[in-house]
Scaffold this motif. Sequence first.
Motif, mmCIF file in Angstrom:
data_model
loop_
_atom_site.group_PDB
_atom_site.id
_atom_site.type_symbol
_atom_site.label_atom_id
_atom_site.label_comp_id
_atom_site.label_asym_id
_atom_site.label_seq_id
_atom_site.Cartn_x
_atom_site.Cartn_y
_atom_site.Cartn_z
ATOM 1 N N ASN A 62 -23.588 21.236 -78.761
ATOM 2 C CA ASN A 62 -24.316 21.179 -77.503
ATOM 3 C C ASN A 62 -25.545 20.281 -77.663
ATOM 4 O OD1 ASN A 62 -25.787 21.649 -75.173
ATOM 5 N ND2 ASN A 62 -25.333 23.833 -75.122
ATOM 6 N N ASP A 63 -25.438 19.061 -77.189
ATOM 7 C CA ASP A 63 -26.520 18.091 -77.336
ATOM 8 C C ASP A 63 -27.766 18.434 -76.527
ATOM 9 O OD1 ASP A 63 -25.055 16.530 -79.065
ATOM 10 O OD2 ASP A 63 -24.271 15.232 -77.481
ATOM 11 N N GLU A 64 -27.657 19.354 -75.566
ATOM 12 C CA GLU A 64 -28.793 19.718 -74.720
ATOM 13 C C GLU A 64 -29.796 20.612 -75.439
ATOM 14 O OE1 GLU A 64 -27.095 21.568 -71.293
ATOM 15 O OE2 GLU A 64 -26.011 19.768 -70.699
ATOM 16 N N LEU A 65 -29.421 21.174 -76.567
ATOM 17 C CA LEU A 65 -30.298 22.109 -77.278
ATOM 18 C C LEU A 65 -31.401 21.380 -78.038
ATOM 19 C CD1 LEU A 65 -27.645 24.580 -78.702
ATOM 20 C CD2 LEU A 65 -29.068 24.859 -76.679
ATOM 21 N N GLU A 66 -32.502 22.095 -78.227
ATOM 22 C CA GLU A 66 -33.627 21.552 -78.993
ATOM 23 C C GLU A 66 -33.212 21.351 -80.452
ATOM 24 O OE1 GLU A 66 -33.773 24.184 -76.999
ATOM 25 O OE2 GLU A 66 -35.393 23.867 -75.578
ATOM 26 N N ASP A 67 -33.936 20.482 -81.143
ATOM 27 C CA ASP A 67 -33.646 20.197 -82.546
ATOM 28 C C ASP A 67 -33.938 21.401 -83.428
ATOM 29 O OD1 ASP A 67 -32.745 17.610 -82.164
ATOM 30 O OD2 ASP A 67 -34.765 16.770 -82.279
ATOM 31 N N ALA A 68 -33.187 21.519 -84.490
ATOM 32 C CA ALA A 68 -33.296 22.656 -85.401
ATOM 33 C C ALA A 68 -34.694 22.792 -85.999
ATOM 34 C CB ALA A 68 -32.260 22.528 -86.514
ATOM 35 N N GLY A 69 -35.362 21.696 -86.290
ATOM 36 C CA GLY A 69 -36.698 21.758 -86.866
ATOM 37 C C GLY A 69 -37.682 22.497 -85.990
ATOM 38 N N VAL A 70 -37.542 22.365 -84.700
ATOM 39 C CA VAL A 70 -38.397 23.062 -83.739
ATOM 40 C C VAL A 70 -37.923 24.502 -83.574
ATOM 41 C CG1 VAL A 70 -39.103 23.145 -81.310
ATOM 42 C CG2 VAL A 70 -38.951 20.944 -82.492
ATOM 43 N N VAL A 71 -36.637 24.668 -83.399
ATOM 44 C CA VAL A 71 -36.071 25.969 -83.068
ATOM 45 C C VAL A 71 -36.194 26.971 -84.214
ATOM 46 C CG1 VAL A 71 -33.943 27.149 -82.434
ATOM 47 C CG2 VAL A 71 -34.516 24.983 -81.389
ATOM 48 N N SER A 73 -38.345 27.079 -86.721
ATOM 49 C CA SER A 73 -39.743 27.456 -86.897
ATOM 50 C C SER A 73 -40.150 28.456 -85.813
ATOM 51 C CB SER A 73 -40.624 26.213 -86.840
ATOM 52 O OG SER A 73 -41.977 26.568 -86.888
ATOM 53 N N HIS A 74 -39.765 28.168 -84.579
ATOM 54 C CA HIS A 74 -40.063 29.070 -83.460
ATOM 55 C C HIS A 74 -39.396 30.431 -83.679
ATOM 56 C CE1 HIS A 74 -40.619 30.533 -79.379
ATOM 57 N NE2 HIS A 74 -39.342 30.850 -79.394
ATOM 58 N N PHE A 75 -38.146 30.419 -84.093
ATOM 59 C CA PHE A 75 -37.428 31.672 -84.330
ATOM 60 C C PHE A 75 -38.119 32.517 -85.389
ATOM 61 C CE2 PHE A 75 -34.457 34.025 -87.023
ATOM 62 C CZ PHE A 75 -33.984 34.940 -86.097
ATOM 63 N N SER A 76 -38.471 31.898 -86.495
ATOM 64 C CA SER A 76 -39.100 32.629 -87.593
ATOM 65 C C SER A 76 -40.373 33.330 -87.126
ATOM 66 C CB SER A 76 -39.410 31.656 -88.734
ATOM 67 O OG SER A 76 -40.082 32.305 -89.773
ATOM 68 N N HIS A 77 -41.176 32.626 -86.385
ATOM 69 C CA HIS A 77 -42.424 33.187 -85.877
ATOM 70 C C HIS A 77 -42.157 34.262 -84.813
ATOM 71 C CE1 HIS A 77 -46.586 33.300 -84.534
ATOM 72 N NE2 HIS A 77 -46.145 33.140 -83.305
ATOM 73 N N THR A 78 -41.296 33.974 -83.868
ATOM 74 C CA THR A 78 -41.058 34.868 -82.733
ATOM 75 C C THR A 78 -40.339 36.149 -83.143
ATOM 76 O OG1 THR A 78 -40.980 32.953 -81.260
ATOM 77 C CG2 THR A 78 -40.055 35.014 -80.416
ATOM 78 N N ILE A 79 -39.337 36.058 -83.998
ATOM 79 C CA ILE A 79 -38.600 37.263 -84.391
ATOM 80 C C ILE A 79 -39.514 38.199 -85.171
ATOM 81 C CG2 ILE A 79 -37.607 36.475 -86.589
ATOM 82 C CD1 ILE A 79 -35.700 38.426 -83.915
ATOM 83 N N ARG A 80 -40.396 37.651 -85.977
ATOM 84 C CA ARG A 80 -41.353 38.483 -86.724
ATOM 85 C C ARG A 80 -42.309 39.183 -85.765
ATOM 86 N NH1 ARG A 80 -42.985 34.958 -90.405
ATOM 87 N NH2 ARG A 80 -41.348 35.611 -91.796
ATOM 88 N N GLN A 81 -42.800 38.463 -84.761
ATOM 89 C CA GLN A 81 -43.678 39.069 -83.759
ATOM 90 C C GLN A 81 -42.948 40.168 -82.986
ATOM 91 O OE1 GLN A 81 -45.172 35.849 -81.296
ATOM 92 N NE2 GLN A 81 -47.194 36.144 -82.204
ATOM 93 N N MET A 82 -41.719 39.893 -82.577
ATOM 94 C CA MET A 82 -40.944 40.885 -81.826
ATOM 95 C C MET A 82 -40.707 42.132 -82.677
ATOM 96 S SD MET A 82 -38.037 38.746 -79.815
ATOM 97 C CE MET A 82 -38.377 37.844 -78.319
ATOM 98 N N TRP A 83 -40.309 41.946 -83.926
ATOM 99 C CA TRP A 83 -40.014 43.069 -84.818
ATOM 100 C C TRP A 83 -41.263 43.929 -85.023
ATOM 101 C CZ3 TRP A 83 -35.692 45.262 -86.429
ATOM 102 C CH2 TRP A 83 -35.751 46.191 -87.463
#
Length: 86
Positions: A62-71, A73-83
């Motif tokens: 899916n070419d519409e998705l953001e690049d892995a380098g951004v995603v 990093s965001h996931f690592s930060h956000t999942i920790r905050q959510m948890w």
Amino acid sequence: ETWENIGAYVRHAHVKDSVMESGRMIYKMLGYGDLPIKAALKLMKENGFDGYVSLEWTKRWNDELEDAGVVFSHFSHTIRQMWDAV
């Protein structure tokens, strides 16, 4: 109901977020979709889940998705905050 049936066997969870737009699923970065991820994490935490949570990101298909380098990093930060918040 699902957790009641399989929760004791769950050691690893894949997550991704999305929204429905015009009858089409659009993948979003974690926290930008409408899936109840915090509620799922809360259920897992309340039931002693001590496994892994990983991001499922299918940019290759899916070419519409953001690049892995951004995603990732965001996931690592956000999942920790959510948890930590549940």
